[in-house]
Design an enzyme around this catalytic site. Structure first.
Site, PDB file in Angstrom:
ATOM      1  N   SER A  23       0.827  -1.208   0.000  1.00 56.01           N
ATOM      2  CA  SER A  23       0.000   0.000   0.000  1.00 56.01           C
ATOM      3  C   SER A  23       0.864   1.261   0.000  1.00 56.01           C
ATOM      4  CB  SER A  23      -0.906   0.032   1.232  1.00 56.01           C
ATOM      5  OG  SER A  23      -1.760  -1.082   1.256  1.00 56.01           O
TER       6      SER A  23
HETATM    7  N1  SAH Z   1      -1.172  -4.818   4.161  1.00 56.09           N
HETATM    8  C1  SAH Z   1      -0.441  -5.058   2.940  1.00 56.09           C
HETATM    9  C2  SAH Z   1      -1.253  -4.614   1.724  1.00 56.09           C
HETATM   10  C3  SAH Z   1      -1.430  -5.755   0.803  1.00 56.09           C
HETATM   11  S1  SAH Z   1      -2.610  -5.579  -0.496  1.00 56.09           S
HETATM   12  C4  SAH Z   1       0.933  -4.400   2.942  1.00 56.09           C
HETATM   13  O1  SAH Z   1       1.228  -3.634   3.868  1.00 56.09           O
HETATM   14  O2  SAH Z   1       1.737  -4.680   2.063  1.00 56.09           O
HETATM   15  C5  SAH Z   1      -3.933  -6.600   0.103  1.00 56.09           C
HETATM   16  C6  SAH Z   1      -3.594  -8.035   0.439  1.00 56.09           C
HETATM   17  O3  SAH Z   1      -4.812  -8.668   0.843  1.00 56.09           O
HETATM   18  C7  SAH Z   1      -3.068  -8.869  -0.736  1.00 56.09           C
HETATM   19  O4  SAH Z   1      -1.849  -9.456  -0.382  1.00 56.09           O
HETATM   20  C8  SAH Z   1      -4.155  -9.932  -0.950  1.00 56.09           C
HETATM   21  O5  SAH Z   1      -3.650 -11.189  -1.374  1.00 56.09           O
HETATM   22  C9  SAH Z   1      -4.779 -10.019   0.435  1.00 56.09           C
HETATM   23  N2  SAH Z   1      -6.142 -10.535   0.478  1.00 56.09           N
HETATM   24  C10 SAH Z   1      -7.165 -10.353  -0.400  1.00 56.09           C
HETATM   25  N3  SAH Z   1      -8.276 -11.003   0.006  1.00 56.09           N
HETATM   26  C11 SAH Z   1      -7.950 -11.625   1.186  1.00 56.09           C
HETATM   27  C12 SAH Z   1      -8.665 -12.480   2.092  1.00 56.09           C
HETATM   28  N4  SAH Z   1      -9.940 -12.843   1.888  1.00 56.09           N
HETATM   29  N5  SAH Z   1      -8.004 -12.928   3.193  1.00 56.09           N
HETATM   30  C13 SAH Z   1      -6.712 -12.594   3.420  1.00 56.09           C
HETATM   31  N6  SAH Z   1      -5.986 -11.802   2.591  1.00 56.09           N
HETATM   32  C14 SAH Z   1      -6.594 -11.331   1.491  1.00 56.09           C
END
Ligand code: SAH
Length: 213
Positions: free
Chosen positions: A64
């Site tokens: 993000s």
């Molecule tokens: N918090 C992260 C942002 C990652 S983007 C950071 O600091 O880098 C969002 C993430 O949510 C992705 O890695 C995606 O695979 C995950 N995601 C999407 N749907 C999800 C679900 N149902 N359960 C767990 N993770 C999920």
């Protein structure tokens, strides 16, 4: 060593930038100042680590934008020792920021590759949340209730299991909406079956998907 000074300087600039964009909580700014974002990036993007932008981290996902991480963390109002559940571990950057805020972090990722990678790398940097491979829609029933819950992917609706696992008096921050853009929503649980909800502006996240892969 010199490199570390360089990154420290770039982080200071980033902190000033997100302060200008409206982040006021000094503890959040301090956490952003501390976490070495370059260590969370794919090698080809390291030079952009302190730009206030999201970047690809593999498996079609992104780390993000720092402003978004700071905004969500500020809204979440994390206090030291609180139990925090994060949905969407991704690169682990947001989890590291929560740990710098003094939280006890439980984080779930649905993509196996990302989960394996972050579980190897984060502890080497000194960040040790509890990692889970699974579907964030289910939360972690056996580990709740949580003081805070943070969703870092775009959710089409508030997952009912997550509301259940939130402690009364607890807060949840969740970007609500379909593809395109989502409205950042602050939920406060006011009773066992009651909560209030406030909208806090528009953001863009990758989708929260059902199941795991
Ligand atoms: N918090 C992260 C942002 C990652 S983007 C950071 O600091 O880098 C969002 C993430 O949510 C992705 O890695 C995606 O695979 C995950 N995601 C999407 N749907 C999800 C679900 N149902 N359960 C767990 N993770 C999920």
């Amino acid at each position: 060593m010199e490199e570390n000074y360089l990154y420290k300087g770039l982080r200071e600039k980033l902190v000033n930038e997100i302060r200008r964009k409206g982040i006021r909580d000094e503890k959040v700014l301090e956490a952003i100042r501390k976490v070495p974002r370059h260590l969370f990036m794919e090698s080809s993007f390291i030079k952009f680590a302190y730009k206030d932008q999201a970047f690809p981290i593999g498996s079609g996902q992104t780390i993000s934008q720092p402003y978004t991480v700071a905004f969500q963390t500020e809204l979440l109002d994390v206090q030291p020792h609180q139990k925090v559940l994060e949905i969407g571990t991704g690169s682990g950057y947001q989890a590291a920021v929560l740990i710098e805020m003094g939280a006890r972090v439980y984080t779930i990722e649905r993509q196996k590759e990302l989960y394996m990678k972050v579980q190897m790398q984060l502890p080497k940097m000194g960040y040790k949340p509890s990692f889970f491979y699974g579907d964030g829609y289910q939360g972690l029933p056996t580990y709740g209730p949580f003081d805070r819950i943070l969703i870092t992917a775009a959710a089409p609706e508030i997952p009912s299991a997550l509301i259940q696992q939130l402690r009364t008096g607890g807060k949840m921050v969740i970007p609500l909406g379909g593809p395109g853009s989502q409205v950042m929503t602050l939920i406060e649980k006011t009773g066992p079956d009651k909560y209030t909800s406030r909208e806090k502006g528009w953001f863009v996240f990758v989708p929260m998907l059902k199941g795991k892969e």
